[in-house]
Structures are given as C-alpha cells and as structure tokens.
Scaffold this motif. Structure first.
Motif, short mmCIF file in Angstrom:
data_model
loop_
_atom_site.label_atom_id
_atom_site.label_comp_id
_atom_site.label_asym_id
_atom_site.label_seq_id
_atom_site.Cartn_x
_atom_site.Cartn_y
_atom_site.Cartn_z
N LEU A 280 0.87 -1.24 -0.01
CA LEU A 280 -0.08 0.11 -0.23
C LEU A 280 0.95 1.21 -0.10
O LEU A 280 2.00 1.09 0.69
CB LEU A 280 -0.76 0.17 1.31
N ALA A 281 0.57 2.44 -0.61
CA ALA A 281 1.61 3.29 -0.90
C ALA A 281 0.72 4.68 -0.42
O ALA A 281 -0.55 4.73 -0.62
CB ALA A 281 2.02 3.42 -2.31
N GLY A 282 1.23 5.85 -0.05
CA GLY A 282 0.81 7.06 0.25
C GLY A 282 1.84 8.01 -0.03
O GLY A 282 3.02 7.84 0.36
N ALA A 283 1.52 9.04 -0.84
CA ALA A 283 2.51 10.26 -0.93
C ALA A 283 2.58 11.26 0.21
O ALA A 283 1.64 11.24 0.81
CB ALA A 283 2.17 11.16 -2.18
N TYR A 284 3.45 11.94 0.52
CA TYR A 284 3.36 12.92 1.67
C TYR A 284 4.64 14.05 1.35
O TYR A 284 5.49 13.83 0.57
CB TYR A 284 3.73 12.23 3.01
N GLU A 285 4.45 14.97 1.96
CA GLU A 285 5.40 16.23 1.91
C GLU A 285 6.06 16.17 3.33
O GLU A 285 5.49 16.04 4.40
CB GLU A 285 4.70 17.62 1.85
N LEU A 286 7.42 16.60 3.35
CA LEU A 286 8.14 16.86 4.76
C LEU A 286 8.89 18.25 4.72
O LEU A 286 8.70 19.00 3.64
CB LEU A 286 8.95 15.90 5.18
N GLU A 287 9.56 18.58 5.80
CA GLU A 287 10.11 19.85 5.76
C GLU A 287 11.05 20.06 4.48
O GLU A 287 11.37 21.28 4.25
CB GLU A 287 10.97 19.84 7.03
N TYR A 288 11.72 19.03 4.11
CA TYR A 288 12.44 19.37 2.97
C TYR A 288 12.51 18.53 1.72
O TYR A 288 13.38 17.85 1.34
CB TYR A 288 14.15 19.35 3.41
N GLY A 289 11.14 18.35 1.23
CA GLY A 289 10.97 17.58 0.03
C GLY A 289 9.58 16.84 0.11
O GLY A 289 8.66 17.08 0.95
N LEU B 282 5.68 6.66 0.72
CA LEU B 282 5.67 5.71 2.00
C LEU B 282 5.15 4.48 1.35
O LEU B 282 3.87 4.46 0.92
CB LEU B 282 5.39 6.34 3.14
N GLU B 283 5.72 3.10 1.66
CA GLU B 283 4.83 1.96 1.49
C GLU B 283 5.01 1.13 2.73
O GLU B 283 5.72 1.16 3.54
CB GLU B 283 5.57 1.19 0.12
N VAL B 284 3.87 0.26 2.70
CA VAL B 284 4.03 -0.92 3.72
C VAL B 284 3.55 -2.26 2.94
O VAL B 284 2.83 -2.11 1.95
CB VAL B 284 2.94 -0.35 4.91
N HIS B 285 3.79 -3.30 3.69
CA HIS B 285 3.22 -4.55 3.35
C HIS B 285 2.10 -4.73 4.20
O HIS B 285 2.34 -5.17 5.19
CB HIS B 285 4.31 -5.63 3.60
N PRO B 286 0.61 -4.69 3.26
CA PRO B 286 -0.36 -4.69 4.39
C PRO B 286 -0.74 -5.98 5.01
O PRO B 286 -1.22 -5.97 5.91
CB PRO B 286 -1.65 -4.18 3.31
N ASP B 287 -0.18 -7.22 4.28
CA ASP B 287 -0.62 -8.44 4.98
C ASP B 287 0.18 -8.84 6.05
O ASP B 287 0.14 -9.64 6.64
CB ASP B 287 -0.17 -9.43 3.64
N THR B 288 0.98 -7.72 6.50
CA THR B 288 1.72 -7.99 7.79
C THR B 288 0.94 -7.41 8.98
O THR B 288 1.66 -7.39 10.09
CB THR B 288 3.03 -7.32 7.85
N ALA C 11 -4.75 -0.41 5.87
CA ALA C 11 -4.13 -1.76 6.05
C ALA C 11 -4.83 -2.59 7.09
O ALA C 11 -4.83 -3.80 7.50
CB ALA C 11 -2.60 -1.66 6.34
N GLY C 12 -5.91 -1.89 7.95
CA GLY C 12 -6.40 -2.79 8.88
C GLY C 12 -6.10 -2.51 10.44
O GLY C 12 -6.39 -2.92 11.28
#
Ligand SMILES: O=P(O)(O)OC[C@H]1O[C@H](OP(=O)(O)OP(=O)(O)O)[C@H](O)[C@@H]1O
Ligand SMILES: Nc1ncnc2[nH]cnc12
Length: 178
Positions: A96-105, A109-115, A145-146
């Motif tokens: 599963l993936a999600g875009a984000y902004e931080l202080e410098y860019g 981010l991604e995670v294995h949802p089945d874990t 992811a639950g």
C-alpha cells in the motif's frame, strides 16, 4: 514534563546536535547520531518510549530510516512485532502506498499490508515530528491496512512546524520539544 522525566530529556537534548543548512539552506537539522552512539542514553530513550505506550501493543511501526533505529528496539522492549514503513520501491511484495510532504521535500511511503492483522493495536515510533507529513501519511496507510493506531511516540517535536495539527485527536508522546 514530569520532574522524573526531566533528567532523561536533558541528557537526550545534550546529545542532539544542530546542523544549520542541512540538507538545504534554511533547515536546521537535528542530528541524533551522538545520542545513538551513547549506549546508556540510547537504552534509556528506548525504555522510556516503551514504558509510555498506551496499553498493550501488537505492532510497532517505524518509518525509514531513523524510525527503524528507535522503533525496532521499542518493539522488542514491548514484545511486539515490528513493521517497517519504507520509501517507495524498497519493499519486495504487494504494497500500500501514500505520498507525503516533509520539511525538505516530498516522497512516497509504502507498507506490506498483509503484515498487519485487522484490528492490531499499533504504536508509531519515529525520531522527529516536524511538519507531520510522514506521520500523517503513515497513520493513513496503517489504518487502510486494518491497523488501529493507538499512539505515536517521537523523540522530538519541532513545534514551530505544526506537525501536531496534522494528527488531530491522536495520542502523542514526545520527549523533547523545540
Ligand atoms: O514531520 P515531517 O516533516 O514529515 O518530518 C519528519 C521525518 O523526517 C525525517 O525523515 P527523513 O524523511 O528525512 O528520512 P531519514 O529518516 O531516512 O533521514 C524524520 O526521521 C521523520 O521521519
Ligand atoms: N529539522 C529536522 N532535523 C532532523 N530531521 C528532520 N525531519 C524533518 N525535519 C527535520
């Protein structure tokens, strides 16, 4: 802050170094490597984070890369599993993936949802809460992811960047505030 936590906060603060204009002009980078290199301080910080977990924890989540350094030992201290949330392209299976902004860019981010078993009680651990972009994106991924995010624990918060406002109603624990 409670009086009993003050000595640890002072020790940790003395081991964080300010690096002006890194990684880009105008950013004061909070470098935790001196703290990581001090065995007693690292142990005390990890134990403090684990001791403040809100109730039983099934999974600790750490965000690449510094969140891994603190998150994995907190998971061990709690007897919980550890879930790495990684930057795009590093996890080998379905993500599963999600875009984000931080202080410098910005990043993905991604995670294995089945874990993440449905209904797992999850504690998110990272070194820095700055704009809150990383943490907010992580919470969104985990809930998709639950998982049930029961708290977030940070070594430090850069309060002037307003990260808290992106985590409304979430139980937050922070040792150092700047
Ligand atoms: O609140 P935010 O504005 O999102 O910033 C906080 C994030 O920034 C840093 O990670 P970074 O992406 O620099 O990666 P690193 O841990 O690999 O250095 C830090 O470790 C947090 O994860
Ligand atoms: N100023 C800063 N220092 C260290 N890590 C950070 N992550 C986001 N902003 C940061």
């Amino acid at each position: 802050m409670s009086d009993e936590r003050r000595p640890l906060a002072d020790l940790a603060a003395s081991l964080v170094q300010d690096v002006p204009d890194f990684p880009e002009p105008g950013v004061v980078f909070k470098d935790i490597t001196p703290l990581l290199a001090d065995g007693a301080a690292l142990k005390a910080v990890v134990e403090d984070m684990a001791s403040r977990a809100p109730g039983p924890i099934d999974l600790v989540v750490g965000m690449e890369a510094r969140g891994f350094i603190l998150g994995a030992p907190v998971a061990v201290a709690l007897g919980a599993g550890f879930i790495p949330v990684r930057k795009a392209g590093k996890l080998p299976r379905e993500t599963l993936a999600g875009a984000y902004e931080l202080e410098y860019g910005s990043a993905v981010l991604e995670v294995h949802p089945d874990t993440i078993r449905d209904g797992s009680r999850v504690l998110v651990v990272d070194d820095v809460l700055a704009t809150g972009g990383t943490a907010a994106a992580t919470v969104a991924l985990l809930e998709k992811a639950g998982g049930v995010v029961v708290g977030l624990s940070f070594l430090m918060e850069l309060t002037f960047l307003g990260g808290r406002d992106r985590l409304p109603g979430r139980p937050l624990d922070v040792l150092l505030s700047y």
